[in-house]
Design an enzyme around this catalytic site. Structure first.
Site, PDB file in Angstrom:
ATOM      1  CB  CYS A 145      21.616 -11.177 -14.883  1.00 57.44           C
ATOM      2  SG  CYS A 145      20.780 -11.837 -13.413  1.00 57.44           S
ATOM      3  CB  CYS A 201      17.635 -11.893 -11.618  1.00 56.24           C
ATOM      4  SG  CYS A 201      18.307 -10.359 -10.996  1.00 56.24           S
ATOM      5  CB  CYS A 235      20.135  -7.356 -13.030  1.00 54.36           C
ATOM      6  SG  CYS A 235      21.262  -8.132 -11.858  1.00 54.36           S
TER       7      CYS A 235
HETATM    8  N1  LIG Z   1      14.271 -15.327  -9.028  1.00 48.92           N
HETATM    9  C1  LIG Z   1      14.914 -14.201  -8.454  1.00 48.92           C
HETATM   10  C2  LIG Z   1      16.397 -14.477  -8.360  1.00 48.92           C
HETATM   11  C3  LIG Z   1      17.250 -13.289  -8.353  1.00 48.92           C
HETATM   12  C4  LIG Z   1      18.673 -13.525  -7.847  1.00 48.92           C
HETATM   13  O1  LIG Z   1      18.897 -14.336  -6.929  1.00 48.92           O
HETATM   14  N2  LIG Z   1      19.668 -12.794  -8.430  1.00 48.92           N
HETATM   15  C5  LIG Z   1      21.037 -12.974  -8.021  1.00 48.92           C
HETATM   16  C6  LIG Z   1      21.972 -12.557  -9.136  1.00 48.92           C
HETATM   17  S1  LIG Z   1      21.950 -10.895  -9.690  1.00 48.92           S
HETATM   18  C7  LIG Z   1      23.368 -10.808 -10.670  1.00 48.92           C
HETATM   19  O2  LIG Z   1      23.638 -11.919 -11.357  1.00 48.92           O
HETATM   20  C8  LIG Z   1      21.349 -12.231  -6.743  1.00 48.92           C
HETATM   21  O3  LIG Z   1      22.403 -12.428  -6.175  1.00 48.92           O
HETATM   22  N3  LIG Z   1      20.464 -11.382  -6.251  1.00 48.92           N
HETATM   23  C9  LIG Z   1      20.646 -10.642  -5.019  1.00 48.92           C
HETATM   24  C10 LIG Z   1      20.028  -9.284  -5.142  1.00 48.92           C
HETATM   25  O4  LIG Z   1      19.482  -9.002  -6.205  1.00 48.92           O
HETATM   26  O5  LIG Z   1      20.136  -8.465  -4.223  1.00 48.92           O
HETATM   27  C11 LIG Z   1      14.601 -12.965  -9.299  1.00 48.92           C
HETATM   28  O6  LIG Z   1      14.594 -13.064 -10.507  1.00 48.92           O
HETATM   29  O7  LIG Z   1      14.356 -11.894  -8.720  1.00 48.92           O
HETATM   30 ZN   LIG Z   2      20.529 -10.306 -11.755  1.00 47.01          ZN
END
Ligand SMILES: N[C@@H](CCC(=O)N[C@@H](CSCO)C(=O)NCC(=O)O)C(=O)O
Ligand SMILES: [Zn+2]
Ligand SMILES: [Zn+2]
Length: 193
Positions: free
Chosen positions: A48, A50, A53
């Site tokens: 991931c 994002c 994480c």
């Molecule tokens: N562009 C954003 C998107 C992040 C995002 O939506 N992440 C997902 C997946 S995390 C695991 O795969 C999510 O569900 N996030 C909810 C949260 O993090 O609470 C970015 O990069 O920040």
């Molecule tokens: Zn993530």
């Protein structure tokens, strides 16, 4: 140029073992480690990109998957945990000292993934865990300031060469599961035929 995607996959994706029963995740502190015992294997394990994480130092991607929330329990040094961002949907519990994220929990009942906890199998010494099978939120590494837009072609190529299809959201099975949950909630769910 070779990118540091994540130490777990930089030299290839190691397949998991059928019947793996789970193991213990340990934080990165040299002593008094936070420990989380996980019963059973991880599911939907993925890379991931994002911004939320947890990624090991220098890595572009997190390796993260899910387990039923009843399958993991903090068994040592729970007092060192804090929630990184109280406002995030996934409440990520991290070690205050070393920064490792030990588990992320969705507390909102009204959420498609309620009941699942997010874990990082790279915090375990064991090797039987289900292997990562796709890369999600790849474009987010730009947002996180970890990669230049011009590097994205090469980053996607490196992930794909490892057998990880790349997406800028979750993979189709998970996106379909989210949409199905939404349709059921709205009363618009269409059944086959
Ligand atoms: N562009 C954003 C998107 C992040 C995002 O939506 N992440 C997902 C997946 S995390 C695991 O795969 C999510 O569900 N996030 C909810 C949260 O993090 O609470 C970015 O990069 O920040
Ligand atoms: Zn993530
Ligand atoms: Zn720690």
């Amino acid at each position: 140029m070779t990118f540091n995607l994540n130490p777990l996959i930089n030299h290839g994706v190691r397949k998991g073992q059928a019947g793996f029963q789970g193991s213990t995740l340990k934080c990165l502190c040299p002593h008094d480690k936070v420990e989380v015992q996980v019963k059973g294997n991880v599911a939907h394990n993925h890379a991931c990109g994002c911004t939320k994480c947890w990624k090991p130092e220098g890595a572009l991607f997190s390796i993260v998957g899910v387990v039923p929330r009843d399958n993991d329990a903090v068994t040592a040094h729970a007092d060192k945990l804090h929630v990184v961002d109280e406002k995030a949907t996934i409440r990520r519990h991290a070690c205050r000292e070393c920064g490792a994220y030990m588990f992320g929990r969705i507390e909102t009942h009204d959420h498609p993934f309620y009941g699942l906890d997010f874990i990082h199998v790279g915090l375990s010494d064991d090797q039987g865990w289900e292997e990562p099978r796709f890369a999600a939120f790849v474009s987010s590494v730009i947002e996180g300031g970890l990669a230049a837009p011009d590097d994205m072609g090469a980053i996607r190529k490196q992930l794909q060469a490892l057998g990880l299809p790349t997406y800028d959201c979750l993979n189709p099975p998970l996106m379909d599961a989210i949409a199905t949950w939404q349709a059921r909630k709205k009363g618009t769910l269409k059944t086959e035929g």
